[in-house]
Design a protein around this motif. Structure first.
Motif, mmCIF file in Angstrom:
data_model
loop_
_atom_site.group_PDB
_atom_site.id
_atom_site.type_symbol
_atom_site.label_atom_id
_atom_site.label_comp_id
_atom_site.label_asym_id
_atom_site.label_seq_id
_atom_site.Cartn_x
_atom_site.Cartn_y
_atom_site.Cartn_z
ATOM 1 N N GLY B 557 10.578 -68.352 20.786
ATOM 2 C CA GLY B 557 9.266 -67.883 20.318
ATOM 3 C C GLY B 557 9.335 -66.481 19.744
ATOM 4 O O GLY B 557 10.386 -66.023 19.300
ATOM 5 N N ALA B 558 8.178 -65.815 19.775
ATOM 6 C CA ALA B 558 8.127 -64.432 19.292
ATOM 7 C C ALA B 558 8.950 -63.538 20.213
ATOM 8 O O ALA B 558 9.123 -63.837 21.405
ATOM 9 C CB ALA B 558 6.687 -63.953 19.249
ATOM 10 N N TYR B 559 9.457 -62.453 19.669
ATOM 11 C CA TYR B 559 10.303 -61.568 20.456
ATOM 12 C C TYR B 559 10.193 -60.169 19.875
ATOM 13 O O TYR B 559 10.151 -59.993 18.653
ATOM 14 C CB TYR B 559 11.757 -62.048 20.387
ATOM 15 C CG TYR B 559 12.676 -61.410 21.419
ATOM 16 C CD1 TYR B 559 12.936 -62.053 22.621
ATOM 17 C CD2 TYR B 559 13.291 -60.185 21.172
ATOM 18 C CE1 TYR B 559 13.777 -61.482 23.566
ATOM 19 C CE2 TYR B 559 14.126 -59.608 22.110
ATOM 20 C CZ TYR B 559 14.379 -60.259 23.303
ATOM 21 O OH TYR B 559 15.208 -59.695 24.233
ATOM 22 N N LEU B 560 10.138 -59.185 20.753
ATOM 23 C CA LEU B 560 10.088 -57.799 20.276
ATOM 24 C C LEU B 560 11.329 -57.070 20.744
ATOM 25 O O LEU B 560 11.632 -57.066 21.941
ATOM 26 C CB LEU B 560 8.824 -57.101 20.787
ATOM 27 C CG LEU B 560 8.595 -55.659 20.298
ATOM 28 C CD1 LEU B 560 7.092 -55.385 20.157
ATOM 29 C CD2 LEU B 560 9.222 -54.606 21.205
ATOM 30 N N LEU B 561 12.065 -56.504 19.784
ATOM 31 C CA LEU B 561 13.240 -55.706 20.133
ATOM 32 C C LEU B 561 13.060 -54.296 19.593
ATOM 33 O O LEU B 561 12.860 -54.094 18.391
ATOM 34 C CB LEU B 561 14.507 -56.335 19.536
ATOM 35 C CG LEU B 561 15.795 -55.529 19.752
ATOM 36 C CD1 LEU B 561 16.154 -55.424 21.234
ATOM 37 C CD2 LEU B 561 16.952 -56.144 18.979
ATOM 38 N N GLU B 562 13.095 -53.343 20.509
ATOM 39 C CA GLU B 562 12.989 -51.949 20.099
ATOM 40 C C GLU B 562 14.392 -51.348 20.079
ATOM 41 O O GLU B 562 15.102 -51.392 21.082
ATOM 42 C CB GLU B 562 12.101 -51.182 21.088
ATOM 43 C CG GLU B 562 11.961 -49.704 20.735
ATOM 44 C CD GLU B 562 11.228 -48.901 21.817
ATOM 45 O OE1 GLU B 562 11.030 -49.423 22.933
ATOM 46 O OE2 GLU B 562 10.886 -47.737 21.536
ATOM 47 N N VAL B 563 14.775 -50.836 18.923
ATOM 48 C CA VAL B 563 16.088 -50.210 18.812
ATOM 49 C C VAL B 563 15.887 -48.714 18.581
ATOM 50 O O VAL B 563 15.234 -48.311 17.612
ATOM 51 C CB VAL B 563 16.909 -50.815 17.647
ATOM 52 C CG1 VAL B 563 18.263 -50.129 17.536
ATOM 53 C CG2 VAL B 563 17.080 -52.320 17.843
ATOM 54 N N MET B 564 16.419 -47.915 19.480
ATOM 55 C CA MET B 564 16.322 -46.465 19.321
ATOM 56 C C MET B 564 17.385 -46.033 18.312
ATOM 57 O O MET B 564 18.562 -46.381 18.453
ATOM 58 C CB MET B 564 16.553 -45.747 20.649
ATOM 59 C CG MET B 564 15.608 -46.185 21.759
ATOM 60 S SD MET B 564 13.852 -46.052 21.330
ATOM 61 C CE MET B 564 13.676 -44.267 21.233
ATOM 62 N N VAL B 565 16.966 -45.320 17.287
ATOM 63 C CA VAL B 565 17.919 -44.876 16.261
ATOM 64 C C VAL B 565 17.879 -43.358 16.150
ATOM 65 O O VAL B 565 16.994 -42.703 16.714
ATOM 66 C CB VAL B 565 17.605 -45.513 14.890
ATOM 67 C CG1 VAL B 565 17.790 -47.029 14.934
ATOM 68 C CG2 VAL B 565 16.194 -45.163 14.442
ATOM 69 N N GLY B 566 18.834 -42.828 15.403
ATOM 70 C CA GLY B 566 18.945 -41.374 15.228
ATOM 71 C C GLY B 566 17.631 -40.754 14.794
ATOM 72 O O GLY B 566 16.947 -41.269 13.911
ATOM 73 N N LYS B 567 17.290 -39.633 15.442
ATOM 74 C CA LYS B 567 15.968 -39.043 15.215
ATOM 75 C C LYS B 567 15.804 -38.460 13.820
ATOM 76 O O LYS B 567 14.751 -38.553 13.217
ATOM 77 C CB LYS B 567 15.704 -37.929 16.243
ATOM 78 C CG LYS B 567 15.227 -38.447 17.589
ATOM 79 C CD LYS B 567 14.748 -37.318 18.479
ATOM 80 C CE LYS B 567 13.358 -36.836 18.107
ATOM 81 N NZ LYS B 567 12.768 -35.975 19.147
ATOM 82 N N GLU B 568 16.866 -37.792 13.352
ATOM 83 C CA GLU B 568 16.677 -37.067 12.088
ATOM 84 C C GLU B 568 17.597 -37.580 10.980
ATOM 85 O O GLU B 568 18.103 -36.800 10.180
ATOM 86 C CB GLU B 568 16.847 -35.563 12.315
ATOM 87 C CG GLU B 568 15.757 -35.002 13.209
ATOM 88 C CD GLU B 568 15.814 -33.489 13.346
ATOM 89 O OE1 GLU B 568 15.520 -32.803 12.355
ATOM 90 O OE2 GLU B 568 16.171 -33.020 14.447
ATOM 91 N N ASN B 569 17.793 -38.887 10.967
ATOM 92 C CA ASN B 569 18.575 -39.457 9.868
ATOM 93 C C ASN B 569 17.710 -39.532 8.609
ATOM 94 O O ASN B 569 16.510 -39.763 8.689
ATOM 95 C CB ASN B 569 19.044 -40.867 10.233
ATOM 96 C CG ASN B 569 20.034 -40.851 11.387
ATOM 97 O OD1 ASN B 569 20.519 -39.790 11.769
ATOM 98 N ND2 ASN B 569 20.314 -42.015 11.939
ATOM 99 N N ASN B 570 18.359 -39.333 7.470
ATOM 100 C CA ASN B 570 17.635 -39.404 6.209
ATOM 101 C C ASN B 570 18.063 -40.610 5.394
ATOM 102 O O ASN B 570 19.156 -41.130 5.583
ATOM 103 C CB ASN B 570 17.874 -38.129 5.392
ATOM 104 C CG ASN B 570 17.170 -36.938 6.009
ATOM 105 O OD1 ASN B 570 16.179 -37.094 6.723
ATOM 106 N ND2 ASN B 570 17.693 -35.751 5.752
ATOM 107 N N VAL B 571 17.152 -41.014 4.507
ATOM 108 C CA VAL B 571 17.482 -42.111 3.598
ATOM 109 C C VAL B 571 17.992 -41.518 2.290
ATOM 110 O O VAL B 571 17.288 -40.751 1.629
ATOM 111 C CB VAL B 571 16.252 -42.990 3.294
ATOM 112 C CG1 VAL B 571 16.682 -44.218 2.498
ATOM 113 C CG2 VAL B 571 15.559 -43.417 4.565
#
Lengths: 196, 587
Positions: B557-571
């Motif tokens: 079914g539905a699923y929520l995954l929270e992934v913590m990523v680098g705070k100050e990464n830029n695109v």
């Protein structure tokens, strides 16, 4: 290229809310409408907007395409003043006693092609029709005699080169328009085309 | 007067077989006529929220539940974004219901979003009784005037007899030509009113509306001539390919003429990412090569795209050396931002084959090599480090990389707006069309979650992954309730950098790192999801990434995954605002 006066003629269905839909095309771009007139057209059931603005030709061209894109708009044309016959009507209310006393006024009116619409004891209403400069000149002339009220109508304009909308409408009524349609043509026949 | 016109035009072009209809005349309410119209238009799912002024329609809906699936959202904005998601993955018209006043005003953001991204929608709003219009009645707002600038067409119905023809016109206008949202506001009296129903006649022609411009052969010929003579031709493709169902025609065209092609954000997925002629994404955070080489090509062929400022950067330094061929269904797009040498007006499904027939079979290997050469530079400086980071913290890019490996590029990727959106669009691989659902033109934060719900209903057999930032998720998080109640199996992937990352990136680069109100806190998303009875997990370590993603995708079914990523990464890369596309920065 500089800004100049353009008259936009829009043929539309007779639909509530369409005036707003067209007006916001201008206000969104912060373009001031100098004059706006809606009236029936030569074709029964088809409305005709006449809108005057001061803008660059490029802006007016894009604006007309955006206007034409509106579902209930059939066609939008834009023209410079030399491509048009146009008139505005103005009404002037002046105190009758002032007018009566000063005989000069009558001659003045003849000079400006004005006529008296109403003559009462207390005031007289004159009317004149013409270009902006002509109706403006009469204001100047009447001011010394105590002009009480003044109002001018929007511009109404006839396109010199237009053959009217009867034939055009037939193209719109057909679900598959013919090859002769005067559209998409501005590239190779730019000089002949006064619409988008 | 208008009503007559509409009836005429609705039935004028292709009259229904007269023998089939007359006996069926029966008395029904305006509300029933609305639902009959939806059925006749092939609507199977709609999204909505009831309220006072639309109650008669909801009362009628009670008897249509077996034929029309109504998804009760948690907010009207969620309803319209869901309808957008549905339209984007199904290719059909999305439908949303809302009540008058606040219900209707809550639709405005979605209408604006659908307008700028050309999404076909029909929104039906309830309105107070016609006799109360203009009296500041309870929950009365002037919905028609509020929505005029953000709808392709809108109309207020005050008489039930108008309903069949008006809805036929609404669907016709929404889906034809350049698609867009249509709003029909129906006063309560019209919903209740009984009338003599003579059946539903689909609309095929509205005299004042020409959905497709006439194709001019001479322009096709001029375009082919330019392409055949070009040494460095370059194609930009947009959502027009998808909206026109012209993916095959487009592929045949670029393959025959050997044309390198780059996608706008909404054009993504219309050509498989791995296609040898696909040279990446355009725009502010697009790929290096297509941005730089826009200013080196000799013929620029724009197909179903509108030269948005995020694509062009500084206009007076945009592709000035190139002759521009612009294929678009909307005449108003030609010359709007970039002057076209050859305007090819028309539906690209029709114009592309004509063009393909006239172009010579060619390959531009040397020119294509130039794209690959610049791509190498981007891979070295940006892509490789993003996808294979040495930092302890996870990057958004590596999450996408792992996701690609698990889905094989088959999933529908729905994104919200911000850094995660740019990263997802840059790194997601797409094998199938209609796989990228994002708010491109309007940049609507909060779009992602509800749009993903709709996307799942539009493509029930496909995996739908909603990639959302920690800012955007909090704007429409209430739609978890919709998932809870109706069970849309949406995979929600929150990329949490504990910042409003895109604004923070700009503040870092252009405002001397003065971080003004971008430091946003988050609730415990796992707890929130579980509160809604949705399975959830949170990870912050690289070692757990692949397993966690696999668990999410494998969950029924539905699923929520929270992934913590680098705070100050830029695109990166990035074309700073006010700069030319060739001034794109790699760091």
């Amino acid at each position: 290229m500089s800004k100049q006066e353009f008259t936009i003629t829009v043929y539309t269905e007779n639909q509530i809310g369409l005036l707003n839909r067209i007006a916001i095309m201008f206000s969104r771009r912060k373009i001031n409408i100098e004059s706006l007139n809606t009236s029936p057209s030569e074709v029964e059931g088809i409305h005709r907007f006449t809108i005057v603005i001061n803008e660059f030709e490029d802006v007016v061209r894009k604006l007309c395409r955006q206007i034409e894109k509106q579902v209930e708009v059939l066609k939008a044309y834009f023209n410079t003043n030399d491509e048009l016959i146009w008139q505005e009507m103005a009404l002037y209310k002046v105190p009758t006693d002032e007018i009566a006393e000063k005989v000069k006024v009558e001659r003045l009116l003849r000079e400006y092609g004005a006529r008296a619409v109403v003559i009462r004891k207390d005031y007289t209403v004159f009317e004149t029709t013409g270009h902006r400069e002509e109706t403006d000149r009469l204001i100047k002339a009447l001011e010394p005699f105590g002009l009480i009220e003044f109002v001018r109508s929007a511009r109404v304009a006839i396109i010199k080169d237009s053959n009217g909308f009867h034939e055009k409408l037939k193209e719109f009524e057909a679900s598959e328009p013919g090859e002769e349609l005067i559209e998409n043509e501005y590239l190779d026949k730019a000089s002949e085309v006064f619409t988008m | 007067m208008e009503t007559l016109d509409i009836k005429k035009s609705a039935s004028g072009a292709k009259p229904a077989t007269p023998a089939a209809k007359p006996a069926e005349t029966k008395s029904i309410s305006g509300s029933e006529a609305v639902l009959e119209a939806l059925l006749a238009e092939g609507v199977d799912v709609l999204f909505g929220y009831p309220g006072g002024a639309i109650m008669p329609i909801y009362d009628a809906l009670y008897d249509y539940q077996d034929k029309l699936q109504h998804i009760l959202v948690r907010h009207e904005q969620g309803g319209i974004h869901a309808a957008q998601g549905y339209a984007r993955t199904s290719g059909k018209v999305g439908v949303v219901f809302a009540t008058s006043g606040p219900g209707a005003t809550n639709l405005v953001t979605g209408l604006a979003d659908a307008m700028i991204d050309s999404t076909p929608l029909v929104a039906v709003t309830g309105q107070v009784f016609a006799s109360l219009l203009g009296t500041d009645a309870f929950q009365e707002t002037d919905v028609i005037n509020i929505t005029t600038p953000v709808t392709k067409w809108n109309y207020q119905v005050t008489d039930a007899t108008e309903i069949p023809a008006i809805l036929a016109k609404a669907f016709y206008i929404a889906r034809t030509g350049r698609p867009g949202p249509v709003l029909i506001d129906i006063t309560k009296n019209a919903q209740i009113q009984k009338f003599d129903y003579q059946g539903y006649t689909p609309c095929h022609h509205v005299r004042s509306y020409r959905p497709k411009p006439i194709i001019r052969k001479e322009y096709i010929e001029q375009a082919a001539k330019l392409i055949n003579a070009a040494a460095k031709p370059f194609v930009l493709f947009g959502q027009g390919i998808i909206l026109g169902s012209a993916e095959k025609e487009f592929k045949a065209f670029i393959e025959k003429a050997g044309l390198p092609a780059a996608a706008t954000i909404l054009g993504l997925s219309s050509l498989p990412t791995t296609h040898p002629l696909h040279v990446g994404m355009l725009g502010m955070h697009g790929n290096y090569a297509p941005n730089v080489l826009t200013n080196e090509c000799d013929v620029l062929i724009a197909i179903g795209m509108r030269f948005d400022d995020r694509v062009t950067g500084r206009l007076d330094k945009y592709a000035k050396q190139a002759k521009v061929i612009h294929l678009d269904i909307d005449p108003a797009e030609i010359d709007k931002n970039v002057k076209a040498e050859v305007p090819v007006w028309g539906d690209c499904k029709e114009t592309l084959p004509l063009l393909t027939a006239l172009v010579e079979k060619k390959s531009h290997d040397e020119w294509l090599g130039k794209f690959r050469e610049l791509e190498k530079k981007e891979v070295e400086q940006v892509i490789y480090p993003e996808l294979n980071p040495t930092s302890e913290q996870l990057t958004m890019g590596e999450v996408l990389k792992s996701l690609n490996e698990l889905t094989g590029g088959k999933a529908v990727i729905v994104t919200d707006v911000g850094q995660h959106q740019m990263v997802a669009c840059r790194y997601a691989t797409f094998t199938d069309t209609k796989s990228n659902v994002t708010s491109g033109g309007l940049g609507t934060m909060g779009f992602g979650l509800p749009a993903a719900i709709g996307a799942k209903y539009g493509a029930p057999d496909r995996t739908v992954v909603a990639i959302i930032g920690d800012g955007g998720i909090q704007m429409t998080i209430q739609e978890l309730g919709t998932i809870m109640q109706f069970g849309a199996a949406v995979k929600i992937l929150i990329l949490n950098n504990q910042f409003l990352g895109m604004v923070r990136q700009w503040q870092q680069l252009f405002n001397d790192k003065r971080y003004s109100f971008v430091n946003i806190t988050s609730p415990d998303y796992v707890a929130v999801a579980k509160g809604y009875h949705i399975e959830a997990a949170r990870i912050d370590a690289r070692a757990d990434l692949k397993t966690a993603l696999k668990t999410m995708l494998d969950h029924p079914g539905a699923y929520l995954l929270e992934v913590m990523v680098g705070k100050e990464n830029n695109v990166f890369p990035m074309v700073p605002q006010g700069c030319s596309v060739s001034e794109i920065r790699l760091s």
